[in-house]
Scaffold this active site. Sequence first.
Site, PDB file in Angstrom:
ATOM      1  N   HIS A 397      25.899  -3.718 -33.310  1.00  0.00           N
ATOM      2  CA  HIS A 397      26.850  -4.575 -32.586  1.00  0.00           C
ATOM      3  C   HIS A 397      27.810  -3.639 -31.847  1.00  0.00           C
ATOM      4  CE1 HIS A 397      30.095  -7.419 -31.818  1.00  0.00           C
ATOM      5  NE2 HIS A 397      29.369  -8.407 -32.298  1.00  0.00           N
ATOM      6  N   GLU A 410      32.257 -10.732 -30.502  1.00  0.00           N
ATOM      7  CA  GLU A 410      31.870 -10.747 -29.097  1.00  0.00           C
ATOM      8  C   GLU A 410      32.594 -11.863 -28.331  1.00  0.00           C
ATOM      9  OE1 GLU A 410      27.651  -9.928 -28.788  1.00  0.00           O
ATOM     10  OE2 GLU A 410      27.489 -11.730 -27.584  1.00  0.00           O
ATOM     11  N   ARG A 413      35.229 -10.864 -25.863  1.00  0.00           N
ATOM     12  CA  ARG A 413      34.756 -10.595 -24.494  1.00  0.00           C
ATOM     13  C   ARG A 413      34.387 -11.909 -23.802  1.00  0.00           C
ATOM     14  NH1 ARG A 413      30.000  -7.328 -25.746  1.00  0.00           N
ATOM     15  NH2 ARG A 413      30.610  -7.430 -27.930  1.00  0.00           N
ATOM     16  N   ARG A 434      23.617  -7.136 -26.344  1.00  0.00           N
ATOM     17  CA  ARG A 434      24.233  -6.148 -27.236  1.00  0.00           C
ATOM     18  C   ARG A 434      23.601  -4.766 -27.141  1.00  0.00           C
ATOM     19  NH1 ARG A 434      25.048 -10.057 -32.488  1.00  0.00           N
ATOM     20  NH2 ARG A 434      26.817 -11.130 -31.566  1.00  0.00           N
ATOM     21  N   HIS A 538      24.383  -4.124 -37.418  1.00  0.00           N
ATOM     22  CA  HIS A 538      24.810  -5.528 -37.519  1.00  0.00           C
ATOM     23  C   HIS A 538      23.725  -6.422 -38.112  1.00  0.00           C
ATOM     24  CE1 HIS A 538      27.106  -9.053 -36.630  1.00  0.00           C
ATOM     25  NE2 HIS A 538      26.282  -9.506 -35.709  1.00  0.00           N
ATOM     26  N   HIS A 539      22.537  -6.442 -37.497  1.00  0.00           N
ATOM     27  CA  HIS A 539      21.526  -7.443 -37.872  1.00  0.00           C
ATOM     28  C   HIS A 539      20.160  -6.780 -37.935  1.00  0.00           C
ATOM     29  CE1 HIS A 539      20.326 -11.790 -37.965  1.00  0.00           C
ATOM     30  NE2 HIS A 539      19.157 -11.253 -37.690  1.00  0.00           N
ATOM     31  N   ARG A 578      18.940  -9.542 -30.773  1.00  0.00           N
ATOM     32  CA  ARG A 578      19.402 -10.915 -31.024  1.00  0.00           C
ATOM     33  C   ARG A 578      20.618 -11.242 -30.171  1.00  0.00           C
ATOM     34  NH1 ARG A 578      23.266 -13.135 -33.906  1.00  0.00           N
ATOM     35  NH2 ARG A 578      23.766 -11.521 -35.454  1.00  0.00           N
TER      36      ARG A 578
HETATM   37  C1  SIN Z   1      30.093 -11.810 -33.302  1.00  0.00           C
HETATM   38  O1  SIN Z   1      30.930 -12.668 -33.554  1.00  0.00           O
HETATM   39  O2  SIN Z   1      30.222 -10.997 -32.388  1.00  0.00           O
HETATM   40  C2  SIN Z   1      28.862 -11.755 -34.134  1.00  0.00           C
HETATM   41  C3  SIN Z   1      28.206 -13.076 -34.174  1.00  0.00           C
HETATM   42  C4  SIN Z   1      26.723 -12.953 -34.121  1.00  0.00           C
HETATM   43  O3  SIN Z   1      26.178 -11.888 -34.325  1.00  0.00           O
HETATM   44  O4  SIN Z   1      26.061 -13.968 -33.856  1.00  0.00           O
END
Ligand code: SIN
Length: 612
Positions: A397, A410, A413, A434, A538-539, A578
């Site tokens: 992220h 995010e 932004r 991302r 992050h994911h 994602r």
């Molecule tokens: C975020 O709030 O930037 C993360 C949320 C997400 O990964 O869906």
Amino acid sequence: MTTFSKFQRSTKQIISFCARSFSALTVLFVLSSIMAMSSCSDDDTPTETADLVLNDGEWTGTGEGRSGSIIVKVLVRNHQVEQVTMVSQSESVFAQDAINSLVEKALGRRDLMSVEVDGISGATLTSTGVIDAINTALQAAMGRTADADKNYTDGTCDIVVVGAGGAGLSAAVAAAETDSVLKIVVLEKQGILGGNTNYSTGGINAAETAIQQELGIEDSKQLFYDDTMRGGKYENIPSLVRNLVNNASATISWLTGLGADLTDVGLMGGSSVRRTHRPKGGSAIGPHLMKILKAACQKENIELRTSNRVTGLLSAADGSVTGVRVQNADGSSYKLAAQAVVIATGGFGANIPMVAQLQPSLSGFATLNHPGATGDAFAWVTNIGGATVQMANIQIHPTAEANSHILITEAVRGNGAILVNNKGQRFCNEMDTRDVVSAAILAQTQGEALLVFDQKVRKSLASIETYTSQHLLSEGNTIAALAAAVSVPDETLSQTISRYNIQQKAGRDDDFGRSATAMPVSLDTPPFYAVRVTPAIHHTMGGLSVNTQTQVLRADGTPIVGLYAAGEVTGGLHGANRLGGNGVADIVVNGRLAGLAAAALATGAMAAKAAV
Ligand code: SIN
């Protein structure tokens, strides 16, 4: 050791604390509680029901924070919390105010704290760790046996759900709603519910929702599909994406039917239109979802067992799954047989060696994941022939706060913030996907950037308030003052912001191609704010191979009977990248589908047994 005592604080201190931290209504509530408290004599009998009474004495509790164990001692006198002592914790300096505030909130209590109501920062590991530690002590004071002290033995149920985050609880609730006779047990290895969902901020994506319609947002399932595929570099498995976009709108209705507030709809990177649904004012989605889902579990009599770690799957000679092997907190084991098992254990973003092995380019990156996101389920499933897909697809992220590695959503932004480098210059379309934004930040000096916004942006998004309470933001009443605060050349920063504002007003970013929709406001209202950010893990987008019915598949594409999976533990939906808001969509849409599929299997099995 820091000690906080209820009686060291004056009423004035309590009032000023409330005024900073709560709504007017809450202040009134707390004030009336203070008045009620002060009218109590020392030997007043508590009004709570017997099993909720705090017994006097000193009680110890532990929780897991961002940097390890948090241990507290709680002194209960006259059935309420008189003093909380931090015995040990090693959280970052940024978290100290949040810890102090949480401890203050514990003073005078006669009941447990709850993450979604009491969490100062709502979405931080520290906050949950402190609350967990205090609650463990309070549970001990109530004489309740926490799951950590219980020993379960072999048993049976209809459906086992493994993992008590958003996906697991959605599965459990959806299954229970189909038939109240089903016995459903949710197993969670951590001491608390929620997993990464506790920290999720941005929102949940869906297209063609009633809420979008009310807000006049034009969107379509096809556009949602196209954005998701493009964002994922077309590595996504198309049937899984189609399934997500087709079921997301109904899932929003399901959640609102359970009491969720998803009335604020924002924009996330890579989405063409506003489709990220979140609570009013733009506050964090995760704690809100957990509150709704926990209440639904309670209503449906779903059994939740925390500190119960699954260690493997039970299977029959025909290859179907028949239950799970579980470890109690004391290390003893038991078997729980079931007609269907739903795996909702999340990803492996906290398993740093596994991330580095699968994606060596991510060695040395910090993680935004909760400590339990270690990917335990992959071994259980591959051991019985299940397949995994796209395991090396791991997302970083772009905006983790550079020191604490706390996620800066995010949505900041999306609501108008820009990114600048140490020279005060913009360097990318901040609302690109991302992978692109992260790569652009990593190309700057020290792989860092500053996220810059103004008061309008702050006011538009409630989740920003958690960053102010964590002291993550630098601030200036003028751009020059902000530039000085974050050590960037003020002339360049002023020029950058002026140019951005001209382009925003024209609805055209000639420098980096940010769309007009993605530039909702000009940055011209003081105070101005900045937070230093860097990408973090992050994911994990790869995972178990599944079909659109959430059945877990073997390498040859055949389903393993009795085994379902949903959420971050699965792979292929997000492809190579994602989109923000699709993680929560995944856990709730597919969690719910998994619950429905498991219920259909279990109900069918019950009917077949009854017919014999
Ligand atoms: C975020 O709030 O930037 C993360 C949320 C997400 O990964 O869906």
